[in-house]
Design an enzyme around this catalytic site. Sequence first.
Site, PDB file in Angstrom:
ATOM      1  N   LYS A 130     -13.982  -7.341  -9.288  1.00  0.00           N
ATOM      2  CA  LYS A 130     -13.140  -8.174 -10.157  1.00  0.00           C
ATOM      3  C   LYS A 130     -12.517  -9.331  -9.368  1.00  0.00           C
ATOM      4  O   LYS A 130     -12.445 -10.458  -9.844  1.00  0.00           O
ATOM      5  CB  LYS A 130     -12.041  -7.311 -10.782  1.00  0.00           C
ATOM      6  N   ASP A 131     -12.089  -9.052  -8.129  1.00  0.00           N
ATOM      7  CA  ASP A 131     -11.535 -10.112  -7.288  1.00  0.00           C
ATOM      8  C   ASP A 131     -12.596 -11.145  -6.947  1.00  0.00           C
ATOM      9  O   ASP A 131     -12.327 -12.355  -6.918  1.00  0.00           O
ATOM     10  CB  ASP A 131     -10.942  -9.522  -6.001  1.00  0.00           C
ATOM     11  N   SER A 183       0.053  -1.015  -6.182  1.00  0.00           N
ATOM     12  CA  SER A 183       0.357  -2.152  -7.054  1.00  0.00           C
ATOM     13  C   SER A 183       1.208  -1.712  -8.234  1.00  0.00           C
ATOM     14  O   SER A 183       1.072  -0.582  -8.720  1.00  0.00           O
ATOM     15  CB  SER A 183      -0.943  -2.744  -7.593  1.00  0.00           C
ATOM     16  N   GLU A 233       5.282 -33.978  -1.996  1.00  0.00           N
ATOM     17  CA  GLU A 233       4.121 -33.403  -2.657  1.00  0.00           C
ATOM     18  C   GLU A 233       4.566 -32.635  -3.894  1.00  0.00           C
ATOM     19  O   GLU A 233       5.698 -32.156  -3.963  1.00  0.00           O
ATOM     20  CB  GLU A 233       3.402 -32.468  -1.678  1.00  0.00           C
ATOM     21  N   HIS A 288       0.813  -1.220   0.000  1.00  0.00           N
ATOM     22  CA  HIS A 288       0.000   0.000   0.000  1.00  0.00           C
ATOM     23  C   HIS A 288       0.842   1.263   0.000  1.00  0.00           C
ATOM     24  O   HIS A 288       0.366   2.322  -0.393  1.00  0.00           O
ATOM     25  CB  HIS A 288      -0.958  -0.028   1.195  1.00  0.00           C
TER      26      HIS A 288
END
Lengths: 185, 427
Positions: B241-242, B217, B285, B213
Site C-alpha cells: 500500500k505504501d 500506529s 517560501e 513501534h
Amino acid sequence: MSDSASAEDNTGVDEKSRRDFLYVSTAAVGAVGAGIAVWPFIHQMNPAADTLALSTTEVNLEPIEEGQSITVVWRGKPVFVRYRTAEEIALAAKEDSAGDLIDPEKDAARVQKAQWLIMVGICTHLGCIPLGQKASEPKGEYGGWFCPCHGSHYDTSGRIRKGPAPKNLVIPTYSFLSDTSVKIG
Amino acid sequence: MSRQFKNPILNWVEYRLPIISFIDDSVGSGYPTPKNLNYWWNFGSLAGIVLVIMLVSGIVLAMHYTANVDYAFNSIERIMRDVNYGWLIRYIHMNGGSMFFIVVYIHLFRGMYYGSYKAPRELLWMIGVIILLAMMATAFMGYVLPWGQMSFWGATVITNLFSAIPIVGDSIVTLLWGGFSVDNPTLNRFFALHYLLPFVIVGLVIIHLWALHEHKSNNPLGVDIKGEQDLIPFHPYYTIKDLYGISAFLMFFMFFVFFAPNFFGEPDNYIPADPMVTPPHIVPEWYFLPYYAILRAFTGDFIVYQVISLGGLLMSAKLAGVLAMFASILLLLFLPWLDGSKVRSSKFRPYYAMAFWVFFIDSLVLGYIGGKPAEGAFIVIGQIATAYYFAHLLVIIPILSRLERPKPIPESISAAVTAAHASKAAE
C-alpha cells in the site's frame, strides 16, 4: 569486632565529609574545564580579526550637493549620508516635540553638523534598506525614508514615526576629519 | 530474538547479528499493524522517502556547489547549465523541499484529526514537532545557499528576528552572522549546518519510529488494539500500500520537476544577492507563510498585543511577534494535554471535527495573508486569523474537549469492521 567497627564509624564521618569535598571540587573543576573548552567553539562564530579590521570607512563629502544623499558601505552595511536642506533641518527641529515619535529623540542629538545627517540605512524592524535615498524613490509620509518591507515611515531626522519598527535609524560613531571628509566607525 | 531460516548464510548472519529479524520486526511481516488504516496513513512513509530523496540529491549537489559569496550564485548556474543532469538534480532538490512540507503538513493534520497525539503517543507526537522544527531550520538555511536576492534578504530578515531579544539580542545576531551583516561567514556556516541537520533529522526519525513501534500506529477509529484479530502484518499488506502511495506521489512530484520547476519559487532569487538593494516585496517560501503572517500581525495597535504586553509596557510589538511565531509551533508540543478528551478520533467527536476544519482553514488563510503585502484589509484579516489560531489551541480545544459528549465508540477495530459488514449484508 565491635571495637574496630566503632573505630571505622569514627573515621567514616571524617572520610565522608572529606569525600564530599573531593566530589564537589572535582565536579566544579570539571564543569569549569568543560566551560572553558566549549568557549572557543562558540566564539569562533563571532566576527574574525579580518572582518573586524574592515571596520572604518572614510567618505569624501565634497561632491555631495545640498538635498542630495549618497549610500556608502561600512561593515557590509549601507550608511546614508544626507546633505540636508534648510527646510529639512527646520522641519526636523520643529517636530522634536511631536506626539507621534515612537522613539523620542531631539534632532540636535542625532547630528554633529546640522546639514550632515549620517546614519545606518537599515530599518530597525527586520533589517531591510529603506527607500528615499534617490529623488525618484518614495520618502514616506514624513518626507524622510520609507521601508517597503513592512511599511515603516522615517522623518527627515531618520526617526521612526509610523509602522512596526521600534527604533530610530541608528547613528554610527563617526568623526569629521575636515570640513569635507568624515570617518565612519 | 534470533530466528531460523532455510538459507545457511542468513542463519550465519542472524546468529551473530540479529539484523534480519530486527528489520522484519520493524518493517516486515513481524510488525503487526491495525488492519483499518486509510490512505492518510501513507504520509509517514512518504515523508521518509522524501527525506531519502533530499539526502541523495543534496549530497550530489554539494559536490558541485561552492559556498562563497563570490562563487555561490555562479556555481548554481553552472549546475543548471553545465553539470550533467545538474538541472534535474537541482530541480528535484528544490521541489523536494516543497514536497517534504506538503507531505509533513498532511501527516501533521492527520494526527490532529484522528487524535494520534494522545496517550500513550505523546512523545511520538512531540518528537514529530521537533522534526518539523529541524526541517524548518534546514529548509531556511538551504534557501540561503543559492545566494540570490531572496536568499540574502530572507536570511537578513529571519536572523534579525533574534535582535528582538532584550539586552543580548544584537550580540546573538552578530554571533549568527560572524560579522556585521549577512556575508561570507554566514553563507559558510549555513552550508555546513544545512549538510549536518538532515542527518540529525534521520536520527530523530529513528527515535520517532522507535516510539511508534512501542504502541503501534493509531487508526481511523482511534480505539486501542485489543488483540490479534485487529492486526495484519506490515509486510506484505502495508509495504504494497505504501509503494502504491509512493508511485502516485512521485507522479505529482515529478510533474513539478519536469513541467513547472519554478512554481514554488520566487523569480527574484534568480537575481544575484545585492546587500545594497532590498527587493520591494520580501516573501519567504510558501511553507513559512502562515508563521510569517503571525509575525507581521503584531503591530502596536493589535488588540492581542495590547493585552499580552499590558498595553505595550512588557515588550515591543516586534518581540511579541517573534515570540508568537515561535509559540505557534511550540504550543503544538502541549497539544496532548490541551486536548482533554479521552476519545481520539474525530469520527466520534462531531464538535471537535468542526473546530479542526475551521483551524485547518484558518491555517490556509494565514498562509494566504503571509504572501500578501502588509497593508489595508490584509492586516486586519491576518490579525483575526492569528487571534483565532491561538484561540483554537489555548481556549477552544481545552474547553470543548472537556465539555463535548462523544458518540459511542466501537468496542474494537474488528468489532467495528464486522458490524459494518453485518449492516451491509442486512441491506
